[in-house]
Write a protein that holds these residues in place. Structure first.
Motif, PDB file in Angstrom:
ATOM      1  N   GLY A 125     -10.812   0.846  10.711  1.00  0.00           N
ATOM      2  CA  GLY A 125      -9.778   1.813  10.376  1.00  0.00           C
ATOM      3  C   GLY A 125      -8.530   1.726  11.227  1.00  0.00           C
ATOM      4  N   ARG A 126      -8.496   0.801  12.150  1.00  0.00           N
ATOM      5  CA  ARG A 126      -7.339   0.674  13.043  1.00  0.00           C
ATOM      6  C   ARG A 126      -6.322  -0.321  12.480  1.00  0.00           C
ATOM      7  NH1 ARG A 126     -11.657   1.591  16.686  1.00  0.00           N
ATOM      8  NH2 ARG A 126     -11.169   3.257  18.154  1.00  0.00           N
ATOM      9  N   VAL A 127      -5.788   0.041  11.363  1.00  0.00           N
ATOM     10  CA  VAL A 127      -4.793  -0.792  10.695  1.00  0.00           C
ATOM     11  C   VAL A 127      -3.833   0.145   9.955  1.00  0.00           C
ATOM     12  CG1 VAL A 127      -6.245  -1.146   8.641  1.00  0.00           C
ATOM     13  CG2 VAL A 127      -4.461  -2.775   9.159  1.00  0.00           C
ATOM     14  N   THR A 128      -2.561  -0.182   9.982  1.00  0.00           N
ATOM     15  CA  THR A 128      -1.572   0.652   9.291  1.00  0.00           C
ATOM     16  C   THR A 128      -1.353   0.138   7.871  1.00  0.00           C
ATOM     17  OG1 THR A 128       0.343  -0.666   9.951  1.00  0.00           O
ATOM     18  CG2 THR A 128      -0.382   1.083  11.477  1.00  0.00           C
ATOM     19  N   VAL A 129      -0.800   1.006   7.046  1.00  0.00           N
ATOM     20  CA  VAL A 129      -0.460   0.597   5.683  1.00  0.00           C
ATOM     21  C   VAL A 129       0.567  -0.534   5.734  1.00  0.00           C
ATOM     22  CG1 VAL A 129       0.551   1.354   3.492  1.00  0.00           C
ATOM     23  CG2 VAL A 129      -1.013   2.859   4.725  1.00  0.00           C
ATOM     24  N   GLY A 130       1.486  -0.459   6.672  1.00  0.00           N
ATOM     25  CA  GLY A 130       2.486  -1.515   6.825  1.00  0.00           C
ATOM     26  C   GLY A 130       1.860  -2.862   7.142  1.00  0.00           C
ATOM     27  N   GLU A 131       0.846  -2.860   7.996  1.00  0.00           N
ATOM     28  CA  GLU A 131       0.150  -4.112   8.312  1.00  0.00           C
ATOM     29  C   GLU A 131      -0.559  -4.659   7.073  1.00  0.00           C
ATOM     30  OE1 GLU A 131      -0.884  -3.365  13.032  1.00  0.00           O
ATOM     31  OE2 GLU A 131      -2.259  -2.588  11.510  1.00  0.00           O
ATOM     32  N   LEU A 132      -1.104  -3.765   6.266  1.00  0.00           N
ATOM     33  CA  LEU A 132      -1.784  -4.203   5.047  1.00  0.00           C
ATOM     34  C   LEU A 132      -0.799  -4.778   4.040  1.00  0.00           C
ATOM     35  CD1 LEU A 132      -4.317  -1.272   4.655  1.00  0.00           C
ATOM     36  CD2 LEU A 132      -4.848  -3.621   5.342  1.00  0.00           C
ATOM     37  N   THR A 133       0.372  -4.151   3.919  1.00  0.00           N
ATOM     38  CA  THR A 133       1.364  -4.676   2.975  1.00  0.00           C
ATOM     39  C   THR A 133       1.977  -5.977   3.474  1.00  0.00           C
ATOM     40  OG1 THR A 133       3.125  -3.271   3.874  1.00  0.00           O
ATOM     41  CG2 THR A 133       1.918  -2.437   1.950  1.00  0.00           C
ATOM     42  N   ASP A 134       1.937  -6.211   4.791  1.00  0.00           N
ATOM     43  CA  ASP A 134       2.372  -7.505   5.313  1.00  0.00           C
ATOM     44  C   ASP A 134       1.368  -8.597   4.939  1.00  0.00           C
ATOM     45  OD1 ASP A 134       4.628  -6.396   6.438  1.00  0.00           O
ATOM     46  OD2 ASP A 134       3.783  -6.301   8.471  1.00  0.00           O
ATOM     47  N   GLU A 135       0.103  -8.217   4.903  1.00  0.00           N
ATOM     48  CA  GLU A 135      -0.960  -9.186   4.640  1.00  0.00           C
ATOM     49  C   GLU A 135      -1.217  -9.391   3.153  1.00  0.00           C
ATOM     50  OE1 GLU A 135      -5.681  -9.783   5.819  1.00  0.00           O
ATOM     51  OE2 GLU A 135      -4.444  -8.398   6.980  1.00  0.00           O
ATOM     52  N   PHE A 136      -1.007  -8.358   2.354  1.00  0.00           N
ATOM     53  CA  PHE A 136      -1.279  -8.419   0.920  1.00  0.00           C
ATOM     54  C   PHE A 136       0.013  -8.165   0.139  1.00  0.00           C
ATOM     55  CE2 PHE A 136      -5.249  -7.232   2.961  1.00  0.00           C
ATOM     56  CZ  PHE A 136      -6.159  -8.070   2.342  1.00  0.00           C
ATOM     57  N   PRO A 137       0.203  -8.854  -0.990  1.00  0.00           N
ATOM     58  CA  PRO A 137       1.473  -8.754  -1.731  1.00  0.00           C
ATOM     59  C   PRO A 137       1.583  -7.500  -2.609  1.00  0.00           C
ATOM     60  CG  PRO A 137       0.022 -10.285  -2.840  1.00  0.00           C
ATOM     61  CD  PRO A 137      -0.685  -9.852  -1.578  1.00  0.00           C
ATOM     62  N   LEU A 138       1.551  -6.321  -1.958  1.00  0.00           N
ATOM     63  CA  LEU A 138       1.731  -5.056  -2.662  1.00  0.00           C
ATOM     64  C   LEU A 138       2.730  -4.209  -1.878  1.00  0.00           C
ATOM     65  CD1 LEU A 138      -1.972  -4.035  -3.426  1.00  0.00           C
ATOM     66  CD2 LEU A 138      -0.307  -4.874  -5.064  1.00  0.00           C
ATOM     67  N   SER A 139       3.496  -3.405  -2.606  1.00  0.00           N
ATOM     68  CA  SER A 139       4.367  -2.464  -1.914  1.00  0.00           C
ATOM     69  C   SER A 139       3.502  -1.354  -1.330  1.00  0.00           C
ATOM     70  CB  SER A 139       5.391  -1.872  -2.878  1.00  0.00           C
ATOM     71  OG  SER A 139       4.759  -0.982  -3.785  1.00  0.00           O
ATOM     72  N   GLU A 140       4.062  -0.646  -0.364  1.00  0.00           N
ATOM     73  CA  GLU A 140       3.317   0.435   0.276  1.00  0.00           C
ATOM     74  C   GLU A 140       2.896   1.492  -0.744  1.00  0.00           C
ATOM     75  OE1 GLU A 140       4.236   3.756   3.668  1.00  0.00           O
ATOM     76  OE2 GLU A 140       4.896   1.701   4.064  1.00  0.00           O
ATOM     77  N   ARG A 141       3.820   1.891  -1.589  1.00  0.00           N
ATOM     78  CA  ARG A 141       3.514   2.930  -2.588  1.00  0.00           C
ATOM     79  C   ARG A 141       2.469   2.448  -3.591  1.00  0.00           C
ATOM     80  NH1 ARG A 141       1.768   7.205  -4.017  1.00  0.00           N
ATOM     81  NH2 ARG A 141       2.535   8.173  -5.887  1.00  0.00           N
TER      82      ARG A 141
END
Length: 71
Positions: A44-60
């Motif tokens: 759980g120690r990951v931000t939404v921003g880090e996930l969107t950097d890793e995966f090709p999806l917008s934050e929303r």
């Protein structure tokens, strides 16, 4: 004959569009499962921003799809 050809083309284009949308949805579902696995791996120690950097999806979009599929 011209009209039926045009109608047939429209049906074929529509079918291609639907198939592309289904394939895209399948890929997004797979990606959301991968994102959930990443969150679990990082405890759980990951931000939404880090996930969107890793995966090709917008934050929303990530938030909407995650909520829809995971809850």
């Amino acid at each position: 004959m011209q009209e039926s050809s045009s109608f047939k083309e429209r049906i074929e284009l529509s079918a291609q569009f639907v198939m592309q949308q289904l394939a895209r949805q399948k890929e997004e579902k797979k990606m959301i499962r991968q994102i959930a696995a990443t969150i679990l791996d990082k405890k759980g120690r990951v931000t939404v921003g880090e996930l969107t950097d890793e995966f090709p999806l917008s934050e929303r979009h990530l938030q909407r799809e995650f909520k829809l599929q995971i809850g």
